[in-house]
Motif scaffolding. Structure first.
Motif, PDB file in Angstrom:
ATOM      1  N   SER A  46       0.825  -1.204   0.000  1.00 35.00           N
ATOM      2  CA  SER A  46       0.000   0.000   0.000  1.00 35.00           C
ATOM      3  C   SER A  46       0.857   1.251   0.000  1.00 35.00           C
ATOM      4  CB  SER A  46      -0.939   0.003   1.218  1.00 35.00           C
ATOM      5  OG  SER A  46      -1.899  -1.024   1.117  1.00 35.00           O
ATOM      6  N   ALA A  47       1.982   1.218   0.713  1.00 38.24           N
ATOM      7  CA  ALA A  47       2.901   2.359   0.723  1.00 38.24           C
ATOM      8  C   ALA A  47       3.514   2.569  -0.661  1.00 38.24           C
ATOM      9  CB  ALA A  47       3.987   2.146   1.775  1.00 38.24           C
ATOM     10  N   LEU A  48       3.856   1.482  -1.342  1.00 39.18           N
ATOM     11  CA  LEU A  48       4.360   1.585  -2.713  1.00 39.18           C
ATOM     12  C   LEU A  48       3.306   2.203  -3.637  1.00 39.18           C
ATOM     13  CD1 LEU A  48       6.223  -1.792  -3.425  1.00 39.18           C
ATOM     14  CD2 LEU A  48       7.226   0.502  -3.505  1.00 39.18           C
ATOM     15  N   GLU A  49       2.082   1.719  -3.526  1.00 39.86           N
ATOM     16  CA  GLU A  49       0.995   2.250  -4.347  1.00 39.86           C
ATOM     17  C   GLU A  49       0.846   3.746  -4.134  1.00 39.86           C
ATOM     18  OE1 GLU A  49      -1.953  -1.679  -4.520  1.00 39.86           O
ATOM     19  OE2 GLU A  49      -2.287  -0.085  -3.042  1.00 39.86           O
ATOM     20  N   ASN A  50       0.887   4.159  -2.876  1.00 38.54           N
ATOM     21  CA  ASN A  50       0.720   5.571  -2.560  1.00 38.54           C
ATOM     22  C   ASN A  50       1.869   6.404  -3.121  1.00 38.54           C
ATOM     23  OD1 ASN A  50      -0.679   7.753  -0.915  1.00 38.54           O
ATOM     24  ND2 ASN A  50       1.377   7.824  -0.033  1.00 38.54           N
ATOM     25  N   ALA A  51       3.088   5.899  -3.025  1.00 42.12           N
ATOM     26  CA  ALA A  51       4.256   6.633  -3.515  1.00 42.12           C
ATOM     27  C   ALA A  51       4.141   6.909  -5.010  1.00 42.12           C
ATOM     28  CB  ALA A  51       5.530   5.853  -3.210  1.00 42.12           C
ATOM     29  N   TYR A  52       3.738   5.903  -5.766  1.00 44.18           N
ATOM     30  CA  TYR A  52       3.588   6.090  -7.202  1.00 44.18           C
ATOM     31  C   TYR A  52       2.359   6.936  -7.537  1.00 44.18           C
ATOM     32  CZ  TYR A  52       7.350   2.962  -8.640  1.00 44.18           C
ATOM     33  OH  TYR A  52       8.589   2.416  -8.870  1.00 44.18           O
ATOM     34  N   ARG A  53       1.304   6.784  -6.752  1.00 48.18           N
ATOM     35  CA  ARG A  53       0.094   7.570  -7.000  1.00 48.18           C
ATOM     36  C   ARG A  53       0.392   9.067  -6.881  1.00 48.18           C
ATOM     37  NH1 ARG A  53      -2.924  10.226  -3.840  1.00 48.18           N
ATOM     38  NH2 ARG A  53      -2.001   9.290  -1.986  1.00 48.18           N
ATOM     39  N   VAL A  54       1.185   9.442  -5.891  1.00 46.69           N
ATOM     40  CA  VAL A  54       1.492  10.859  -5.669  1.00 46.69           C
ATOM     41  C   VAL A  54       2.205  11.459  -6.875  1.00 46.69           C
ATOM     42  CG1 VAL A  54       2.887  12.457  -4.292  1.00 46.69           C
ATOM     43  CG2 VAL A  54       1.505  10.717  -3.149  1.00 46.69           C
ATOM     44  N   VAL A  55       3.217  10.763  -7.393  1.00 48.67           N
ATOM     45  CA  VAL A  55       3.954  11.314  -8.537  1.00 48.67           C
ATOM     46  C   VAL A  55       3.082  11.346  -9.786  1.00 48.67           C
ATOM     47  CG1 VAL A  55       5.020   9.107  -9.193  1.00 48.67           C
ATOM     48  CG2 VAL A  55       6.112  11.252  -9.833  1.00 48.67           C
ATOM     49  N   ARG A  56       2.255  10.334 -10.004  1.00 46.37           N
ATOM     50  CA  ARG A  56       1.407  10.329 -11.196  1.00 46.37           C
ATOM     51  C   ARG A  56       0.312  11.387 -11.107  1.00 46.37           C
ATOM     52  NH1 ARG A  56       5.561   8.707 -13.180  1.00 46.37           N
ATOM     53  NH2 ARG A  56       6.125   6.557 -12.834  1.00 46.37           N
ATOM     54  N   GLU A  57      -0.221  11.625  -9.924  1.00 54.54           N
ATOM     55  CA  GLU A  57      -1.218  12.680  -9.770  1.00 54.54           C
ATOM     56  C   GLU A  57      -0.589  14.046 -10.034  1.00 54.54           C
ATOM     57  OE1 GLU A  57      -2.981  12.270  -5.931  1.00 54.54           O
ATOM     58  OE2 GLU A  57      -4.311  10.631  -6.544  1.00 54.54           O
ATOM     59  N   GLY A  58       0.643  14.213  -9.590  1.00 56.02           N
ATOM     60  CA  GLY A  58       1.340  15.462  -9.870  1.00 56.02           C
ATOM     61  C   GLY A  58       1.542  15.678 -11.356  1.00 56.02           C
ATOM     62  N   GLU A  59       1.890  14.614 -12.073  1.00 57.38           N
ATOM     63  CA  GLU A  59       2.050  14.707 -13.523  1.00 57.38           C
ATOM     64  C   GLU A  59       0.731  15.089 -14.191  1.00 57.38           C
ATOM     65  OE1 GLU A  59       5.531  11.273 -13.959  1.00 57.38           O
ATOM     66  OE2 GLU A  59       3.455  10.844 -14.529  1.00 57.38           O
ATOM     67  N   ALA A  60      -0.363  14.491 -13.719  1.00 60.75           N
ATOM     68  CA  ALA A  60      -1.670  14.765 -14.325  1.00 60.75           C
ATOM     69  C   ALA A  60      -2.062  16.229 -14.151  1.00 60.75           C
ATOM     70  CB  ALA A  60      -2.728  13.852 -13.706  1.00 60.75           C
ATOM     71  N   GLU A  61      -1.683  16.817 -13.035  1.00 64.02           N
ATOM     72  CA  GLU A  61      -2.028  18.213 -12.766  1.00 64.02           C
ATOM     73  C   GLU A  61      -1.277  19.188 -13.668  1.00 64.02           C
ATOM     74  OE1 GLU A  61      -1.348  18.796  -8.625  1.00 64.02           O
ATOM     75  OE2 GLU A  61      -3.044  17.536  -8.009  1.00 64.02           O
ATOM     76  N   LEU A  62      -0.207  18.730 -14.318  1.00 55.81           N
ATOM     77  CA  LEU A  62       0.556  19.620 -15.198  1.00 55.81           C
ATOM     78  C   LEU A  62      -0.229  19.976 -16.456  1.00 55.81           C
ATOM     79  CD1 LEU A  62       4.040  17.833 -15.085  1.00 55.81           C
ATOM     80  CD2 LEU A  62       3.389  19.924 -13.886  1.00 55.81           C
ATOM     81  N   ASP A  63      -1.176  19.124 -16.840  1.00 52.69           N
ATOM     82  CA  ASP A  63      -1.981  19.333 -18.045  1.00 52.69           C
ATOM     83  C   ASP A  63      -1.090  19.579 -19.266  1.00 52.69           C
ATOM     84  OD1 ASP A  63      -4.270  19.576 -19.593  1.00 52.69           O
ATOM     85  OD2 ASP A  63      -4.432  21.740 -19.256  1.00 52.69           O
ATOM     86  N   ILE A  64      -0.055  18.762 -19.393  1.00 55.67           N
ATOM     87  CA  ILE A  64       0.920  18.980 -20.468  1.00 55.67           C
ATOM     88  C   ILE A  64       0.357  18.663 -21.849  1.00 55.67           C
ATOM     89  CG2 ILE A  64       2.995  18.744 -19.061  1.00 55.67           C
ATOM     90  CD1 ILE A  64       3.099  15.836 -19.731  1.00 55.67           C
ATOM     91  N   GLU A  65      -0.734  17.894 -21.883  1.00 55.24           N
ATOM     92  CA  GLU A  65      -1.314  17.538 -23.178  1.00 55.24           C
ATOM     93  C   GLU A  65      -1.812  18.767 -23.931  1.00 55.24           C
ATOM     94  OE1 GLU A  65      -1.982  16.095 -20.342  1.00 55.24           O
ATOM     95  OE2 GLU A  65      -1.650  13.924 -20.527  1.00 55.24           O
ATOM     96  N   SER A  66      -2.158  19.829 -23.198  1.00 54.26           N
ATOM     97  CA  SER A  66      -2.683  21.031 -23.852  1.00 54.26           C
ATOM     98  C   SER A  66      -1.578  21.972 -24.319  1.00 54.26           C
ATOM     99  CB  SER A  66      -3.613  21.785 -22.888  1.00 54.26           C
ATOM    100  OG  SER A  66      -2.885  22.297 -21.776  1.00 54.26           O
ATOM    101  N   LEU A  67      -0.329  21.649 -23.980  1.00 54.05           N
ATOM    102  CA  LEU A  67       0.797  22.511 -24.335  1.00 54.05           C
ATOM    103  C   LEU A  67       1.425  22.080 -25.659  1.00 54.05           C
ATOM    104  CD1 LEU A  67       2.581  22.621 -20.850  1.00 54.05           C
ATOM    105  CD2 LEU A  67       1.109  24.394 -21.842  1.00 54.05           C
ATOM    106  N   PRO A  68       2.155  22.979 -26.329  1.00 48.70           N
ATOM    107  CA  PRO A  68       2.967  22.548 -27.477  1.00 48.70           C
ATOM    108  C   PRO A  68       3.922  21.449 -27.027  1.00 48.70           C
ATOM    109  CG  PRO A  68       2.878  24.941 -27.342  1.00 48.70           C
ATOM    110  CD  PRO A  68       2.262  24.426 -26.081  1.00 48.70           C
ATOM    111  N   PRO A  69       4.232  20.466 -27.868  1.00 50.46           N
ATOM    112  CA  PRO A  69       5.024  19.301 -27.444  1.00 50.46           C
ATOM    113  C   PRO A  69       6.357  19.642 -26.787  1.00 50.46           C
ATOM    114  CG  PRO A  69       4.096  18.923 -29.607  1.00 50.46           C
ATOM    115  CD  PRO A  69       3.781  20.348 -29.266  1.00 50.46           C
ATOM    116  N   LEU A  70       7.098  20.606 -27.343  1.00 54.19           N
ATOM    117  CA  LEU A  70       8.401  20.946 -26.779  1.00 54.19           C
ATOM    118  C   LEU A  70       8.253  21.539 -25.376  1.00 54.19           C
ATOM    119  CD1 LEU A  70      10.152  22.467 -29.931  1.00 54.19           C
ATOM    120  CD2 LEU A  70      10.499  20.202 -28.931  1.00 54.19           C
ATOM    121  N   GLU A  71       7.268  22.389 -25.185  1.00 56.76           N
ATOM    122  CA  GLU A  71       7.037  22.984 -23.870  1.00 56.76           C
ATOM    123  C   GLU A  71       6.533  21.927 -22.886  1.00 56.76           C
ATOM    124  OE1 GLU A  71       4.262  26.400 -21.719  1.00 56.76           O
ATOM    125  OE2 GLU A  71       4.475  26.396 -23.901  1.00 56.76           O
ATOM    126  N   GLY A  72       5.643  21.055 -23.361  1.00 54.90           N
ATOM    127  CA  GLY A  72       5.131  19.993 -22.501  1.00 54.90           C
ATOM    128  C   GLY A  72       6.231  19.064 -22.029  1.00 54.90           C
TER     129      GLY A  72
END
Length: 220
Positions: A69-95
């Motif tokens: 469960s601790a492993l799951e949480n550790a990876y969940r935190v980093v992936r949630e942070g990535e999702a919040e970047l909303d990089i898909e809406s940016l130009p590819p180089l900036e994303g």
């Protein structure tokens, strides 16, 4: 019957099961990162949480279940942070730059995450096999990179024929090493690799290296 769960400790009653579960995982993550799976003790974890030892076993089954469960949480935190970047809406180089910068910063600021990953590698990744959630949450990371990469290829700014999983590998390698080997490099070569100046230089170099790996020569 009261809905208040008694933890078995004087003065400690719990009306927030999810909050208690999160508290246990946070404390356990630190213990596992410092002491490994074998060295961490449920008694110590219980002492530092709002929960009793009995409650920990109720939520997680055993120490290995808590570790997963601790492993799951550790990876969940980093992936949630990535999702919040909303990089898909940016130009590819900036994303791409934003994603690499985020990964560098996250790993630098979450040393327990790095230690947990190192510990799981010592165990040959076998505890990850117990968690379908881990594969699902990390597949999302590859899909995100794949989307950025495909967009960059379509727009003619990224080189063709690259593998999104290998792109993720290279980003992770550079950012992971920055934490995992910081102490040894600092001692061996007499330079504080964790200083503000060193970290700023390494961060920019990491972004630039990944950028140059993906971008066509005319965009470098």
């Amino acid at each position: 019957m009261s809905s208040i769960e008694n933890t078995g400790r004087p003065g400690r009653r719990q009306q927030d099961p999810e909050g208690t579960r999160r508290n246990i995982i946070e404390v356990a993550s630190t213990e596992f990162a410092l002491n490994g799976l074998a060295g961490a003790r449920i008694d110590e974890i219980a002492e530092k949480t709002r929960a009793s030892k009995r409650m920990i076993y109720y939520y997680f089954g055993d120490k290995e279940g808590l570790y997963v469960s601790a492993l799951e949480n550790a990876y969940r935190v980093v992936r949630e942070g990535e999702a919040e970047l909303d990089i898909e809406s940016l130009p590819p180089l900036e994303g791409l730059r934003r994603l690499v910068g985020f990964t560098f910063d996250h790993h630098s600021e979450h040393e327990d995450f790095i230690r947990m990953v190192m510990i799981e590698n010592i165990h040959s990744g076998r505890y990850m096999e117990r968690s379908p959630a881990l594969r699902a949450v990390n597949e999302a990371a590859i899909a995100r990179i794949g989307s950025i990469y495909a967009k960059g290829v379509e727009e003619g700014v990224f080189r063709e024929g690259l593998d999104p999983l290998e792109i993720h590998w290279q980003i992770s390698a550079l950012c992971f090493f920055n934490v995992s080997n910081r102490a040894t490099f600092s001692h061996l070569f007499g330079r504080d690799m964790g200083s503000a100046d060193s970290q700023a230089s390494l961060r920019q170099n990491t972004i630039d290296m990944v950028f140059r790996y993906l971008a066509k020569p005319e965009y470098i």
